[in-house]
Design a protein around this motif. Structure first.
Motif, PDB file in Angstrom:
ATOM      1  N   ALA A   1       0.833  -1.206   0.000  1.00  0.00           N
ATOM      2  CA  ALA A   1       0.000   0.000   0.000  1.00  0.00           C
ATOM      3  C   ALA A   1       0.864   1.251   0.000  1.00  0.00           C
ATOM      4  O   ALA A   1       2.008   1.228   0.456  1.00  0.00           O
ATOM      5  N   PRO A   2       0.319   2.374  -0.513  1.00  0.00           N
ATOM      6  CA  PRO A   2       1.035   3.643  -0.354  1.00  0.00           C
ATOM      7  C   PRO A   2       1.315   3.914   1.119  1.00  0.00           C
ATOM      8  O   PRO A   2       0.529   3.523   1.990  1.00  0.00           O
ATOM      9  N   ALA A   3       2.412   4.590   1.398  1.00  0.00           N
ATOM     10  CA  ALA A   3       2.895   4.700   2.777  1.00  0.00           C
ATOM     11  C   ALA A   3       1.857   5.285   3.731  1.00  0.00           C
ATOM     12  O   ALA A   3       1.605   4.720   4.800  1.00  0.00           O
ATOM     13  N   ILE A   4       1.234   6.407   3.353  1.00  0.00           N
ATOM     14  CA  ILE A   4       0.302   7.061   4.274  1.00  0.00           C
ATOM     15  C   ILE A   4      -0.939   6.211   4.486  1.00  0.00           C
ATOM     16  O   ILE A   4      -1.387   5.996   5.619  1.00  0.00           O
ATOM     17  N   PHE A   5      -1.494   5.687   3.398  1.00  0.00           N
ATOM     18  CA  PHE A   5      -2.695   4.863   3.530  1.00  0.00           C
ATOM     19  C   PHE A   5      -2.377   3.564   4.266  1.00  0.00           C
ATOM     20  O   PHE A   5      -3.166   3.091   5.091  1.00  0.00           O
ATOM     21  N   GLY A   6      -1.218   2.984   3.985  1.00  0.00           N
ATOM     22  CA  GLY A   6      -0.820   1.772   4.691  1.00  0.00           C
ATOM     23  C   GLY A   6      -0.664   2.004   6.177  1.00  0.00           C
ATOM     24  O   GLY A   6      -1.013   1.148   6.995  1.00  0.00           O
ATOM     25  N   ARG A   7      -0.157   3.183   6.530  1.00  0.00           N
ATOM     26  CA  ARG A   7      -0.025   3.505   7.952  1.00  0.00           C
ATOM     27  C   ARG A   7      -1.396   3.633   8.604  1.00  0.00           C
ATOM     28  O   ARG A   7      -1.594   3.211   9.748  1.00  0.00           O
ATOM     29  N   ARG A   8      -2.356   4.201   7.869  1.00  0.00           N
ATOM     30  CA  ARG A   8      -3.715   4.293   8.403  1.00  0.00           C
ATOM     31  C   ARG A   8      -4.319   2.905   8.598  1.00  0.00           C
ATOM     32  O   ARG A   8      -5.008   2.649   9.595  1.00  0.00           O
ATOM     33  N   MET A   9      -4.058   2.004   7.666  1.00  0.00           N
ATOM     34  CA  MET A   9      -4.548   0.635   7.822  1.00  0.00           C
ATOM     35  C   MET A   9      -3.927  -0.011   9.058  1.00  0.00           C
ATOM     36  O   MET A   9      -4.612  -0.677   9.841  1.00  0.00           O
ATOM     37  N   LEU A  10      -2.618   0.188   9.233  1.00  0.00           N
ATOM     38  CA  LEU A  10      -1.933  -0.380  10.385  1.00  0.00           C
ATOM     39  C   LEU A  10      -2.501   0.174  11.690  1.00  0.00           C
ATOM     40  O   LEU A  10      -2.709  -0.573  12.661  1.00  0.00           O
ATOM     41  N   ASP A  11      -2.776   1.459  11.722  1.00  0.00           N
ATOM     42  CA  ASP A  11      -3.356   2.065  12.925  1.00  0.00           C
ATOM     43  C   ASP A  11      -4.719   1.463  13.240  1.00  0.00           C
ATOM     44  O   ASP A  11      -5.050   1.215  14.401  1.00  0.00           O
ATOM     45  N   ARG A  12      -5.535   1.253  12.198  1.00  0.00           N
ATOM     46  CA  ARG A  12      -6.859   0.661  12.423  1.00  0.00           C
ATOM     47  C   ARG A  12      -6.717  -0.759  12.963  1.00  0.00           C
ATOM     48  O   ARG A  12      -7.443  -1.166  13.874  1.00  0.00           O
ATOM     49  N   LEU A  13      -5.796  -1.519  12.401  1.00  0.00           N
ATOM     50  CA  LEU A  13      -5.606  -2.903  12.846  1.00  0.00           C
ATOM     51  C   LEU A  13      -5.178  -2.957  14.310  1.00  0.00           C
ATOM     52  O   LEU A  13      -5.649  -3.806  15.071  1.00  0.00           O
ATOM     53  N   ARG A  14      -4.309  -2.052  14.703  1.00  0.00           N
ATOM     54  CA  ARG A  14      -3.766  -2.098  16.063  1.00  0.00           C
ATOM     55  C   ARG A  14      -4.682  -1.440  17.087  1.00  0.00           C
ATOM     56  O   ARG A  14      -4.781  -1.908  18.222  1.00  0.00           O
ATOM     57  N   ASP A  15      -5.354  -0.352  16.687  1.00  0.00           N
ATOM     58  CA  ASP A  15      -6.152   0.402  17.654  1.00  0.00           C
ATOM     59  C   ASP A  15      -7.586  -0.094  17.771  1.00  0.00           C
ATOM     60  O   ASP A  15      -8.180  -0.011  18.846  1.00  0.00           O
ATOM     61  N   GLU A  16      -8.144  -0.603  16.669  1.00  0.00           N
ATOM     62  CA  GLU A  16      -9.551  -0.990  16.667  1.00  0.00           C
ATOM     63  C   GLU A  16      -9.782  -2.444  16.293  1.00  0.00           C
ATOM     64  O   GLU A  16     -10.899  -2.953  16.434  1.00  0.00           O
ATOM     65  N   GLY A  17      -8.759  -3.116  15.788  1.00  0.00           N
ATOM     66  CA  GLY A  17      -8.929  -4.471  15.290  1.00  0.00           C
ATOM     67  C   GLY A  17      -8.134  -5.492  16.072  1.00  0.00           C
ATOM     68  O   GLY A  17      -7.743  -5.267  17.220  1.00  0.00           O
TER      69      GLY A  17
ATOM     70  N   GLY B   1       9.171   3.721   0.053  1.00  0.00           N
ATOM     71  CA  GLY B   1       8.001   4.565   0.183  1.00  0.00           C
ATOM     72  C   GLY B   1       6.680   3.833   0.170  1.00  0.00           C
ATOM     73  O   GLY B   1       5.624   4.473   0.101  1.00  0.00           O
ATOM     74  N   ARG B   2       6.693   2.507   0.233  1.00  0.00           N
ATOM     75  CA  ARG B   2       5.467   1.714   0.272  1.00  0.00           C
ATOM     76  C   ARG B   2       5.414   0.945   1.583  1.00  0.00           C
ATOM     77  O   ARG B   2       6.434   0.671   2.220  1.00  0.00           O
ATOM     78  N   MET B   3       4.200   0.592   1.980  1.00  0.00           N
ATOM     79  CA  MET B   3       3.993  -0.187   3.193  1.00  0.00           C
ATOM     80  C   MET B   3       3.683  -1.625   2.804  1.00  0.00           C
ATOM     81  O   MET B   3       2.802  -1.883   1.980  1.00  0.00           O
ATOM     82  N   LEU B   4       4.417  -2.573   3.377  1.00  0.00           N
ATOM     83  CA  LEU B   4       4.222  -3.993   3.098  1.00  0.00           C
ATOM     84  C   LEU B   4       3.573  -4.645   4.312  1.00  0.00           C
ATOM     85  O   LEU B   4       4.204  -4.800   5.355  1.00  0.00           O
TER      86      LEU B   4
END
Length: 229
Positions: A71-87, A98-101
């Motif tokens: 994923a693009p870095a910023i969007f991937g970071r948002r996904m990671l935050d959702r997984l850790r904070d709410e999931g 510059g990409r999130m794996l």
């Protein structure tokens, strides 16, 4: 579930252990390295390479041990935050150029794009709505590159401290959530779909909040209407 969110810990270097037994943002544990190496055709050769050169990234195939959602870095970071904070938490996560794996369960690369299209969050739906002359919710999810069977990814080096390559090289490829067990928990396609949708909605909400307060026009003329003639 993998304990990828455990605080950092340091244990004395054990016999035959190629890496310090630690799990933090900097490096991979010995068990985590064993898990990563198992994805390749010759795991022992990969471990031997890392024992000799622990700061060396390698290319490993996807599809059997793990898939990767890129994923693009910023969007991937948002996904990671959702997984850790709410999931339920995340599996291993790395950055590369510059990409999130986001490492995912095998089969995710095949299933996730179909789920995104079915839920009308996929890139195809976004293109159709753009052609129709209006912007829909689909454009909030950027194209996600899904690597599965037949694909390979560059895996960051197990150790990323100040004694290895240059700072630029470390920033280009590094672990955000390092694997720390032989069987880390990996999110499947449904969980990553949920994280992508949550991230997209959060980004859309932020954009709406910003748009209702446009920046002031620096060249606009201001008239005093407080007094009447």
């Amino acid at each position: 579930m993998s304990s990828t969110r455990n605080p950092a810990r340091t244990i004395p270097h054990g016999p035959g252990a190629p890496f310090p037994d630690r799990s933090d943002n900097a490096g991979v544990t010995s068990e985590g390295a064993t898990w990563l190496a198992s994805a390749g055709t010759y795991p022992r050769s990969t471990l031997a390479l890392w024992e000799e050169r622990p700061h060396a990234p390698v290319v490993l195939p996807c599809g059997s041990t793990f898939d990767v959602v890129n994923a693009p870095a910023i969007f991937g970071r948002r996904m990671l935050d959702r997984l850790r904070d709410e999931g339920p938490g995340s599996g291993p996560v790395a950055t590369y150029r510059g990409r999130m794996l986001l490492f995912a369960a095998p089969g995710t690369a095949q299933r996730l794009p179909s789920l995104l299209e079915w839920e009308e969050w996929g890139s195809r739906g976004a293109g159709d709505q753009e052609a129709a002359g209006h912007v829909g919710r689909c454009e909030a999810v950027p194209p996600l590159l899904c690597h599965g069977t037949g694909d390979a990814v560059t895996v960051p080096a197990p150790i990323s401290d100040g004694t290895g390559p240059s700072t630029a090289a470390r920033l280009e490829s590094r672990w955000l959530v390092a694997p720390d067990t032989r069987h880390p928990w990996l999110p499947g396609p449904e969980i990553l779909l949920w994280a992508a949708v949550r991230a997209a909605r959060a980004a859309a909400s932020a954009a709406v909040r910003i748009s209702i307060f446009p920046p002031a026009d620096q060249d606009a003329k201001v008239y005093d209407v407080s007094r009447r003639r």
